[in-house]
Design an enzyme around this catalytic site. Structure first.
Site, PDB file in Angstrom:
ATOM      1  CG  LEU A 150     -29.544 -42.821   1.169  1.00  0.00           C
ATOM      2  CD1 LEU A 150     -29.525 -41.499   0.523  1.00  0.00           C
ATOM      3  CD2 LEU A 150     -29.615 -42.795   2.791  1.00  0.00           C
ATOM      4  CG  ASP A 151     -35.088 -47.085   3.079  1.00  0.00           C
ATOM      5  OD1 ASP A 151     -34.624 -48.116   3.023  1.00  0.00           O
ATOM      6  OD2 ASP A 151     -35.885 -46.735   4.214  1.00  0.00           O
ATOM      7  NE  ARG A 152     -38.788 -46.278  -6.579  1.00  0.00           N
ATOM      8  CZ  ARG A 152     -39.666 -46.959  -7.312  1.00  0.00           C
ATOM      9  NH1 ARG A 152     -40.074 -48.250  -6.914  1.00  0.00           N
ATOM     10  NH2 ARG A 152     -40.088 -46.479  -8.405  1.00  0.00           N
ATOM     11  NE  ARG A 252     -39.660 -45.934   5.760  1.00  0.00           N
ATOM     12  CZ  ARG A 252     -39.950 -46.586   4.782  1.00  0.00           C
ATOM     13  NH1 ARG A 252     -38.766 -46.714   4.299  1.00  0.00           N
ATOM     14  NH2 ARG A 252     -41.161 -47.025   4.499  1.00  0.00           N
TER      15      ARG A 252
END
Length: 325
Positions: A150-152, A252
């Site tokens: 997962l993205d930060r 996104r």
């Protein structure tokens, strides 16, 4: 006159190692196995001892692409490894925070509700990511590997395998259609498109600074995202998002391409929208991995796991709802 000679006493010489392969170690290539076992030894040297036949499996020579089987015996020749500096330890508060975020654990799998702001692994100036913190909290665990990422700044469900067989099974499910990933996102603006499939191809670039940027581009890889509205407000829309592919920054970039970037997104988002939504208490990217459906690798039973929104994101929705009145 005395001369200094290196100490070559038997106690200090590296010895031949014979390693028996357990079922959980089966399936991996011998070169990858050696890279893991001989930490600190350059890869070029590992491939050299393979080419020269110094590494043997069941007393026979093998090629680097040989895949280990349960019951194999690997002969690792004497090889001196550089001493590695002491690994720093994550703060205890960080370890406790991550342990508290574990939703499920058994002998082969951990499911974590990852907090926003925590990278999944260290690097790029970060000493510790989620996997390093988890390994530090379980120093005797023989195997801990991320199943996916997962993205930060994205919060929510993340799978960690405690067995290599579980990792292989889950990767096979991810490559096929065995895992369903559902997210919750707040998108800028009032969504009026109903249920919408976004199929724009995504192309990944790395800038000279090292930053990764993903763009919609015909040269890119196929990507498929489904957006479904849950609640639409004046300033933003609360959405269910399902991923059918797993490209970097997919939600996104697809949301921005659809004209409704994810709220709080500093890279692909709308700065005016982000500023306006701060009035409703939004302080981070509003993207949360909400639900995972997959088959448990051990029991082969269906798993359906949900991680509710945290209180901070829930409060933003409450404030938007109140603004409608």
């Amino acid at each position: 006159m005395s001369t200094n000679t290196p100490d070559t006493s038997p106690e200090q010489r590296p010895a031949v190692r014979l390693v028996d392969i357990e079922p959980e170690q089966a399936g991996q290539r011998i070169d990858n196995f050696l890279i893991t076992k001989l930490k600190g030894v350059p890869k070029s040297r590992i491939y050299r001892i393979l080419r020269k036949g110094e590494v043997r499996v069941n007393k026979g020579r093998i090629k680097p692409e040989y895949r280990l089987k349960a019951g194999d015996q690997v002969r690792i020749p004497p090889i001196r490894m550089e001493e590695k500096p002491a690994v720093p330890t994550p703060p205890q508060a960080q370890i406790e925070r991550l342990e508290a975020a574990i939703l499920f654990e058994d002998k082969g799998l951990i499911i974590i509700n990852k907090p926003s702001g925590l990278a999944v692994h260290g690097g790029s100036g970060l000493s510790f990511g989620l996997i390093e913190v988890l390994r530090a909290s379980r120093p005797t665990a023989p195997y801990l590997e991320l199943v996916h990422r997962l993205d930060r700044d994205t919060s929510g469900l993340l799978l960690v395998a405690k067995k290599r067989s579980y990792l292989r099974s889950l990767h096979e499910q991810l490559r096929g259609d065995g895992v369903r990933k559902h997210y919750r996102a707040l998108l800028c603006g009032h969504w009026d498109r109903g249920k919408h499939h976004e199929n724009a191809p995504l192309y990944k670039n790395t800038l000279s600074s090292g930053e990764r940027i993903v763009r919609v581009d015909e040269r890119g890889k196929t990507a498929h995202t489904l957006f479904k509205p849950i609640s639409c407000f004046k300033a933003a829309s609360y959405m269910e998002v399902e991923l059918f592919t797993g490209r970097t920054h997919q939600i996104r970039v697809h949301a921005a391409h659809a004209g409704h970037p994810v709220a709080g997104d500093e890279k692909y988002g709308n700065q005016d929208c982000n500023r306006d939504l701060k009035r409703y208490g939004l302080k981070r990217l509003f993207l949360h991995a909400y639900r995972l459906e997959f088959t448990h690798p051990g029991s082969e039973q269906p798993m359906d796991v949900i991680a509710p929104l945290d209180n901070a994101l829930g409060a933003v929705l409450d404030a938007l709802e109140a603004g409608q009145r």
